[in-house]
Design a protein around this motif. Sequence first.
Motif, PDB file in Angstrom:
ATOM      1  N   GLU A  66       0.871  -1.205   0.127  1.00 24.57           N
ATOM      2  CA  GLU A  66      -0.010  -0.102  -0.031  1.00 24.57           C
ATOM      3  C   GLU A  66       0.823   1.228   0.070  1.00 24.57           C
ATOM      4  OE1 GLU A  66      -3.661   2.093   2.709  1.00 24.57           O
ATOM      5  OE2 GLU A  66      -2.588   0.211   3.516  1.00 24.57           O
ATOM      6  N   VAL A  67       0.475   2.037  -0.858  1.00 26.96           N
ATOM      7  CA  VAL A  67       1.418   3.353  -0.944  1.00 26.96           C
ATOM      8  C   VAL A  67       0.394   4.607  -0.879  1.00 26.96           C
ATOM      9  CG1 VAL A  67       2.998   4.915  -2.400  1.00 26.96           C
ATOM     10  CG2 VAL A  67       3.217   2.322  -2.502  1.00 26.96           C
ATOM     11  N   ASN A  68       0.995   5.496  -0.066  1.00 31.76           N
ATOM     12  CA  ASN A  68       0.245   6.917   0.103  1.00 31.76           C
ATOM     13  C   ASN A  68       1.164   7.920   0.258  1.00 31.76           C
ATOM     14  OD1 ASN A  68      -1.653   8.654   1.143  1.00 31.76           O
ATOM     15  ND2 ASN A  68      -3.191   7.138   1.328  1.00 31.76           N
ATOM     16  N   VAL A  69       0.716   9.323   0.004  1.00 30.96           N
ATOM     17  CA  VAL A  69       1.525  10.302   0.318  1.00 30.96           C
ATOM     18  C   VAL A  69       1.477  10.993   1.712  1.00 30.96           C
ATOM     19  CG1 VAL A  69       1.821  11.155  -2.091  1.00 30.96           C
ATOM     20  CG2 VAL A  69      -0.130  11.850  -0.393  1.00 30.96           C
ATOM     21  N   ASN A  70       0.454  10.382   2.340  1.00 38.49           N
ATOM     22  CA  ASN A  70       0.033  10.639   3.832  1.00 38.49           C
ATOM     23  C   ASN A  70       0.170   9.376   4.681  1.00 38.49           C
ATOM     24  OD1 ASN A  70      -0.871  13.310   3.346  1.00 38.49           O
ATOM     25  ND2 ASN A  70      -2.570  12.343   2.355  1.00 38.49           N
ATOM     26  N   THR A  71       0.196   9.499   5.958  1.00 37.00           N
ATOM     27  CA  THR A  71       0.303   8.339   7.001  1.00 37.00           C
ATOM     28  C   THR A  71      -0.909   7.484   6.770  1.00 37.00           C
ATOM     29  OG1 THR A  71       1.769   9.365   8.292  1.00 37.00           O
ATOM     30  CG2 THR A  71       0.606   7.417   9.190  1.00 37.00           C
ATOM     31  N   VAL A  72      -0.998   6.174   6.734  1.00 37.29           N
ATOM     32  CA  VAL A  72      -2.362   5.510   6.740  1.00 37.29           C
ATOM     33  C   VAL A  72      -2.516   5.371   8.201  1.00 37.29           C
ATOM     34  CG1 VAL A  72      -3.303   3.278   6.617  1.00 37.29           C
ATOM     35  CG2 VAL A  72      -1.943   4.237   4.776  1.00 37.29           C
ATOM     36  N   ALA A  73      -3.762   5.892   8.660  1.00 38.87           N
ATOM     37  CA  ALA A  73      -4.194   5.899  10.113  1.00 38.87           C
ATOM     38  C   ALA A  73      -5.104   4.728  10.470  1.00 38.87           C
ATOM     39  CB  ALA A  73      -5.161   7.063  10.427  1.00 38.87           C
ATOM     40  N   GLU A  74      -5.772   3.891   9.490  1.00 38.41           N
ATOM     41  CA  GLU A  74      -6.791   2.999   9.929  1.00 38.41           C
ATOM     42  C   GLU A  74      -6.461   1.974   8.826  1.00 38.41           C
ATOM     43  OE1 GLU A  74     -10.566   4.083  10.719  1.00 38.41           O
ATOM     44  OE2 GLU A  74     -10.240   5.823  11.984  1.00 38.41           O
ATOM     45  N   GLN A  75      -6.632   0.729   9.189  1.00 39.46           N
ATOM     46  CA  GLN A  75      -6.495  -0.547   8.161  1.00 39.46           C
ATOM     47  C   GLN A  75      -7.496  -1.698   8.869  1.00 39.46           C
ATOM     48  OE1 GLN A  75      -2.285  -1.009   9.112  1.00 39.46           O
ATOM     49  NE2 GLN A  75      -1.806  -0.182   7.117  1.00 39.46           N
ATOM     50  N   THR A  76      -8.191  -2.205   8.067  1.00 40.50           N
ATOM     51  CA  THR A  76      -9.006  -3.467   8.243  1.00 40.50           C
ATOM     52  C   THR A  76      -8.898  -4.254   6.937  1.00 40.50           C
ATOM     53  OG1 THR A  76     -11.037  -2.416   7.261  1.00 40.50           O
ATOM     54  CG2 THR A  76     -10.734  -2.084   9.553  1.00 40.50           C
ATOM     55  N   VAL A  77      -8.751  -5.537   7.546  1.00 41.31           N
ATOM     56  CA  VAL A  77      -8.829  -6.592   6.387  1.00 41.31           C
ATOM     57  C   VAL A  77      -9.800  -7.760   6.637  1.00 41.31           C
ATOM     58  CG1 VAL A  77      -7.093  -8.606   5.592  1.00 41.31           C
ATOM     59  CG2 VAL A  77      -6.186  -6.371   6.504  1.00 41.31           C
ATOM     60  N   ASP A  78     -10.491  -7.927   5.506  1.00 39.84           N
ATOM     61  CA  ASP A  78     -11.395  -9.060   5.431  1.00 39.84           C
ATOM     62  C   ASP A  78     -11.193 -10.208   4.358  1.00 39.84           C
ATOM     63  OD1 ASP A  78     -13.221  -7.790   7.348  1.00 39.84           O
ATOM     64  OD2 ASP A  78     -13.486  -6.269   5.814  1.00 39.84           O
ATOM     65  N   SER A 100       8.379   2.632   4.402  1.00 39.31           N
ATOM     66  CA  SER A 100       8.222   4.375   4.073  1.00 39.31           C
ATOM     67  C   SER A 100       9.759   4.608   3.454  1.00 39.31           C
ATOM     68  CB  SER A 100       7.711   5.209   4.937  1.00 39.31           C
ATOM     69  OG  SER A 100       6.419   4.732   5.211  1.00 39.31           O
ATOM     70  N   THR A 101       9.731   5.527   2.418  1.00 36.17           N
ATOM     71  CA  THR A 101      11.231   6.058   2.123  1.00 36.17           C
ATOM     72  C   THR A 101      11.362   7.425   2.843  1.00 36.17           C
ATOM     73  OG1 THR A 101      10.264   6.961   0.218  1.00 36.17           O
ATOM     74  CG2 THR A 101      10.645   4.660  -0.028  1.00 36.17           C
ATOM     75  N   LYS A 106       4.712   7.076   2.109  1.00 34.08           N
ATOM     76  CA  LYS A 106       4.485   6.237   3.162  1.00 34.08           C
ATOM     77  C   LYS A 106       3.949   4.781   2.504  1.00 34.08           C
ATOM     78  CE  LYS A 106       4.890   9.456   6.036  1.00 34.08           C
ATOM     79  NZ  LYS A 106       6.072   9.484   6.929  1.00 34.08           N
ATOM     80  N   ALA A 107       4.530   3.842   2.817  1.00 36.42           N
ATOM     81  CA  ALA A 107       4.263   2.472   2.066  1.00 36.42           C
ATOM     82  C   ALA A 107       4.330   1.239   3.171  1.00 36.42           C
ATOM     83  CB  ALA A 107       5.539   2.177   1.053  1.00 36.42           C
ATOM     84  N   TYR A 108       3.343   0.273   2.897  1.00 33.52           N
ATOM     85  CA  TYR A 108       3.205  -0.677   3.741  1.00 33.52           C
ATOM     86  C   TYR A 108       3.042  -2.025   3.063  1.00 33.52           C
ATOM     87  CZ  TYR A 108       1.748   3.523   6.558  1.00 33.52           C
ATOM     88  OH  TYR A 108       1.996   4.588   6.975  1.00 33.52           O
ATOM     89  N   VAL A 109       3.795  -3.030   3.433  1.00 29.76           N
ATOM     90  CA  VAL A 109       3.904  -4.247   2.907  1.00 29.76           C
ATOM     91  C   VAL A 109       3.041  -5.243   3.817  1.00 29.76           C
ATOM     92  CG1 VAL A 109       4.907  -6.269   2.066  1.00 29.76           C
ATOM     93  CG2 VAL A 109       5.990  -3.985   1.547  1.00 29.76           C
ATOM     94  N   TYR A 110       1.926  -5.726   3.141  1.00 30.75           N
ATOM     95  CA  TYR A 110       1.056  -6.829   3.961  1.00 30.75           C
ATOM     96  C   TYR A 110       1.292  -8.253   3.608  1.00 30.75           C
ATOM     97  CZ  TYR A 110      -2.414  -3.049   4.734  1.00 30.75           C
ATOM     98  OH  TYR A 110      -2.886  -1.725   5.122  1.00 30.75           O
ATOM     99  N   LYS A 111       1.716  -9.107   4.485  1.00 30.02           N
ATOM    100  CA  LYS A 111       1.996 -10.397   4.230  1.00 30.02           C
ATOM    101  C   LYS A 111       0.850 -11.372   4.823  1.00 30.02           C
ATOM    102  CE  LYS A 111       5.260 -13.989   5.352  1.00 30.02           C
ATOM    103  NZ  LYS A 111       6.580 -14.417   6.291  1.00 30.02           N
ATOM    104  N   PHE A 112       0.258 -11.894   4.030  1.00 29.61           N
ATOM    105  CA  PHE A 112      -0.749 -12.812   4.533  1.00 29.61           C
ATOM    106  C   PHE A 112      -0.459 -14.209   4.661  1.00 29.61           C
ATOM    107  CE2 PHE A 112      -2.689  -9.118   2.077  1.00 29.61           C
ATOM    108  CZ  PHE A 112      -3.561  -8.676   3.065  1.00 29.61           C
TER     109      PHE A 112
END
Length: 334
Positions: A66-78, A100-101, A106-112
């Motif tokens: 997930e990439v964003n110019v802002n900080t990700v404040a909330e995350q839900t996974v279904d 993040s660089t 702002k970047a986040y790697v999800y590992k399922f």
Amino acid sequence: IAPLAENDDIYHAIGTIVDRAGNEKTVEFTFSVNRFGSTWDYNDDAKTESLTGWYTNEENDVYLREVNVNTVAEQTVDMIHDTDYRALVKGEDYSVKDVSTDSGWKAYVYKFHAKNFSAEGKYTIVVQSKDSSGNENSNASIKSRDGAKEVPLSFTVDKTSPYADRRDVDKSITRYNAASIKAYAVVDDNLSGVSKVEIYVYPENASASDAHVTTPIISYSNEWKDDVYNDELDQVLAANDGKIPFEIKEHVSPQTVRIASYDNAGNVSGLLRSDGETEKGEIVWKNVLVTRNVVSQVFYNRTALIALLGACLLLALILFLIRRRKERENEQNL
């Protein structure tokens, strides 16, 4: 880049400049446009990307970035498994790593984790996030490298081998006085669909390395080749009411029919041999004799062979008795 939600994405740009002296320089860079929330990709994980929208016969870890110019404040996974729905628990079902660089992304790697996908069935993963500016987005707008896919992370786990058998042949009959006979094979699969079928016919006394054992008499498949889809198998099935016709030619000894069927998840029907190795295919017909050779017909027909031997013994006994009678008559005449 027009300010539309569908244009928010991760872009890769390449530029080349050539001067009059022929000097050339190429510059390439990646950037993200985030005006309506996060953008997503597969974190350059080729296995996850190739799996999406397709089938697998084993569970594996899968990834999203997930990439964003802002900080990700909330995350839900279904996760949806067939018709069952459940919320995944961070730290137990999946992990999130902040990558993040220094450039401000702002970047986040999800590992399922693979354990989530141990059961057969169709899986869909949906990540919903909200950034510090209040923008919301989900991975429903994932883009692959070629830009061709725009779907959630969805795939099917199929661990069951396809099924194969023969049809339209009386299974009680294994002796045919003919130059050849026509038979039919049927194949089926529980989830991913049959992609390839191979039919082998060989003498029962053939060795494992015999060409008849290793080379199919018929092979049909559905496959992509050079961006062209070849549906040869589907065409054969459609033309023969869902069956595959094949021919068993005559041989002086009994033969075996083996059918190997493959599905789109990579499973193949198999037979466990006495040496512990798995041989491709299922034996669907054993000890079938197709020949016009009278000697073979009698030799491999136990009932006929016993009857013939009995008749020979009876004839020999009769001849012996006749001879003994004549010998006694000659003795009496003397």
